[in-house]
Each structure stands twice: as structure tokens, then as C-alpha cells.
Design an enzyme around this catalytic site. Sequence first.
Site, short mmCIF file in Angstrom:
data_model
loop_
_atom_site.label_atom_id
_atom_site.label_comp_id
_atom_site.label_asym_id
_atom_site.label_seq_id
_atom_site.Cartn_x
_atom_site.Cartn_y
_atom_site.Cartn_z
CG LEU A 172 7.06 -23.96 -20.61
CD1 LEU A 172 6.95 -24.03 -22.13
CD2 LEU A 172 7.88 -25.11 -20.06
CG ASP A 173 6.31 -17.14 -19.18
OD1 ASP A 173 7.25 -16.86 -19.94
OD2 ASP A 173 5.13 -16.85 -19.44
CD GLU A 174 5.93 -17.81 -12.38
OE1 GLU A 174 6.86 -17.63 -11.58
OE2 GLU A 174 4.97 -17.02 -12.51
#
Length: 459
Positions: A358-360
Site C-alpha cells: 500500500l505504501d509502495e
Amino acid sequence: MSASAALTGLWQLAGLPEDALRLVDLTGRDPVLPSSFAVGTAAQSTIAAAALAACELGHLRGVPRQRVAVDMSHAALECTGWFSVDGRTPELWDPFSGLYRCSDGWVRVHANFRHHRDGALRLLGLDPATATRQDAERAMAGWRAIDFESAAAGRALVATALRGFEQWDATPQGQAIAAQPLFRIDRIGDAPALPLAPLSTSQRPLEGVRVLDLTRILAGPVGGKALAAYGADVMLVNSPRLPNIEAIADTSRGKRSALLELRSPEGRAAMDALLADAHVFIQGYRPGGMQALGLGPDALAARRPGIVCVSLSAYGTAGPWADRRGFDSLVQTAMGFNVAEAEAAGDSKPRALPMQILDEASGYLIALGAAAALRRQQREGGSWHVQVALAQTGQWLRSLGRVKDGFAAVRPSHAPYVEESDSGFGRLQAIRHSAQLGRTPARYDRASVPPGTDPPSWT
């Protein structure tokens, strides 16, 4: 959903010319990492979209289009965020971070920052100076999961109760997320086009673009790093009062790195000078934090007409959780991914996704949105606001579908994709960027350096 179809959806949402999609080469297929979710597709499609959008801005600046190739294994491994410094691979998690069993379920606590860790321990009735992980586990066993989640949110801490998809979908926040697009690109003011110089065919597509990167942790820094790889001049601006995580050694590749105290007159003056020549302003602090400092999107558009602002949040701008802090691991837990992965793997304990996808993916959506908004700014003028949220990225990941027998995948070696360089942190090994640009290869011209290494100046 295929990676090609996922890329087409991102491209259409960004409002970019569909004929450019003919220049993309996507190789590989899920599963590439052990997961029941299409994490490889998510990595590959967002990275390809970011790179191709940068190339479209370059094309607008007078150079021919160029091919973009992304291999799924390379993209997925890049999104694991692997790196080492002087041969040491840092521990990513504080001992108090992770899952805790409650009286009626599970809670995940994020304790990588000391103030979050100490606050959670005090909420459990423990002394941060003497508490052990076992103490925290015993204390958490007396709480109901939702009660601890609510109490933590009331103290501006970061913890979430474990939910399944059906439970999440029934919450007001789940419904608010489901009603929103993956990301937004909105015009927020009138302004003439901020001229970007024409490019030569040997220049990378974002050369001459100046980016202020006011982010920490992963998603925001990944977005700034991608823009740097495509040629942007990225200035990471940190506060001298706030801690960072060791991943900054990886995510600072290609960037200048300055310290500014934005609560001081000197810091505000330095920021004003940086803004006067900036094209993009990325911020990933808690909702309302930048507005309180006079650096919200509307204020920035008034001070620097034509600016592209990018805002990252955990749970979006609508719903009762819009003001909550959050991190990838917590959003996974709250939204149902940990339960779904455990069920698919046949585990009794909740199971996280194999990387902070989700971050990446949100980081590459930041880069996509910034490049797409810059292209609109050059064509139409105006000031622009790009909005990305981890939970909306999670909703999109669900929409990509599930991967049959995904847990049969064996993680490939990252060795073929590692590049090594000197840095301000030590000898750095990290995954090189996975988007291969046909004419002007992506690269990091600046070594990764600690905050405060560079002066807060573009010259």
C-alpha cells in the site's frame, strides 16, 4: 486483472493520452511473491504508470516518446524496499510493533516511533521505561479490540483492530473509501503555465522540475525518489524535531536533504524562498498538519500560483477516519487483508501482505499524479491538487482480484537487481529502479544523505 488492464485504468483516471500505452512493455505475471493478492500486478502497473507519465511530460516538452519496460519480478522486489548499509540489513520493526491478541480478537500496534510506542504502553497501564513485550501482551489481553482502537485514536496513537473484508465494508469509513476514486487530480486555482524549458533527447523527462518533498516513512519518500529517478530536482525537507526510520537511507536516493524548522521565522523564510521556484510540493503529514503551518494546498496556490500540490493520507478525505493517522501495516489490518491472507494460506494467525505494497504503490501513484498534473499545468495553466490515500490504494488492490495458489510462489532472489553506491549512511546496497526507459535510463544522480546535509536552497 492483468497488469496491462490495471495500467490502462490508472492511465485513464489520470487523463493521459491513450496512444502512449502502445509504448509499454510489461513482462511476468503473478504470483511472484507468496500472497493471494496481485501484489506483483500492483507494483508493476503503478511503476509503469509513473514512468510513462514522466515520459509524457517529456514529450510535451519537445522530445519524442520513448518506450518503458517493467518486469514484474523486478518491480515486486523493488517494492519490498530491501536495502543494506555496510552489509547490515536493518530491522524494520520495533519489538513492540505488531499483532496483539485481545479478549475478542486482535489489534495491530505501530510502535516504530518512540512517542507512539510509549503512548501505547501508557494506554495499557505500563511504564515505557521497564515494560517488556510480554507485559504488553498480557495487558492487551484484557481489552476489547475496538475499545483499544478507539482509545488509541483518541490519544492520536496508531493502532487498529483486525477486521475481515465484510466487517470493514460495513463500517462508515469502509463505505466512504469505496465511494471514492483511487486518486484525484483537481484544479484549485487559476495561474499561467510555469514554463519548463524544452528538453534535448539526452535529457531525462523531468529535468528542470523542482520538487519539495515534505514526507517521511515510505509512501511519500518513494514518490519523491521515483521523480528523482526520472530527472527531477527533489529537495527532501525534514524537521529537526522529528525522528526518521532507517529506510531513509534507501528512499533518499537521488535527493537533496535539508532540515527546516517551519515554526521559526527563519524556517518559514527559507521555505518561502524554496517555494518561489518549486513546481511540485508533496506532503505526507497527519491531516491538517501542513494547513496549520500555512502550507495547505489553497495557501500554496495563493503563494505560488501554478504549483502542483500532492497530499498523502492514510484513510482519505471523507468518512469518520479522515483525520486519523495511519501506516500501511495498520491499514492492511483494518481493511481485511490480514484476515484474507490467513484464510488463503490456511493460517490461524492473521497474516500480513509480503511487503508494504500500500505504501509502495501509493508512492508511485504520487509520482504518476504529480507528472500528470504537471502536464495539465503546462497545457492549461492553473494550480493543481493530487490526493492519494493508503486505504484507497488498498481498495484498488482488492479490485485487482485474487491469485490462485499464490502462496506456492517462492520469493525470487533480489541479487540480479541490486546496485551498490556510497552514501551518507555508509556503503548502500538497494534495488535499482525497475522502470527501464528506452532512451534516457532512470538513475539517481545524488547519493543518499542524512537530513541536514544540504542547505535549503536550489542553488
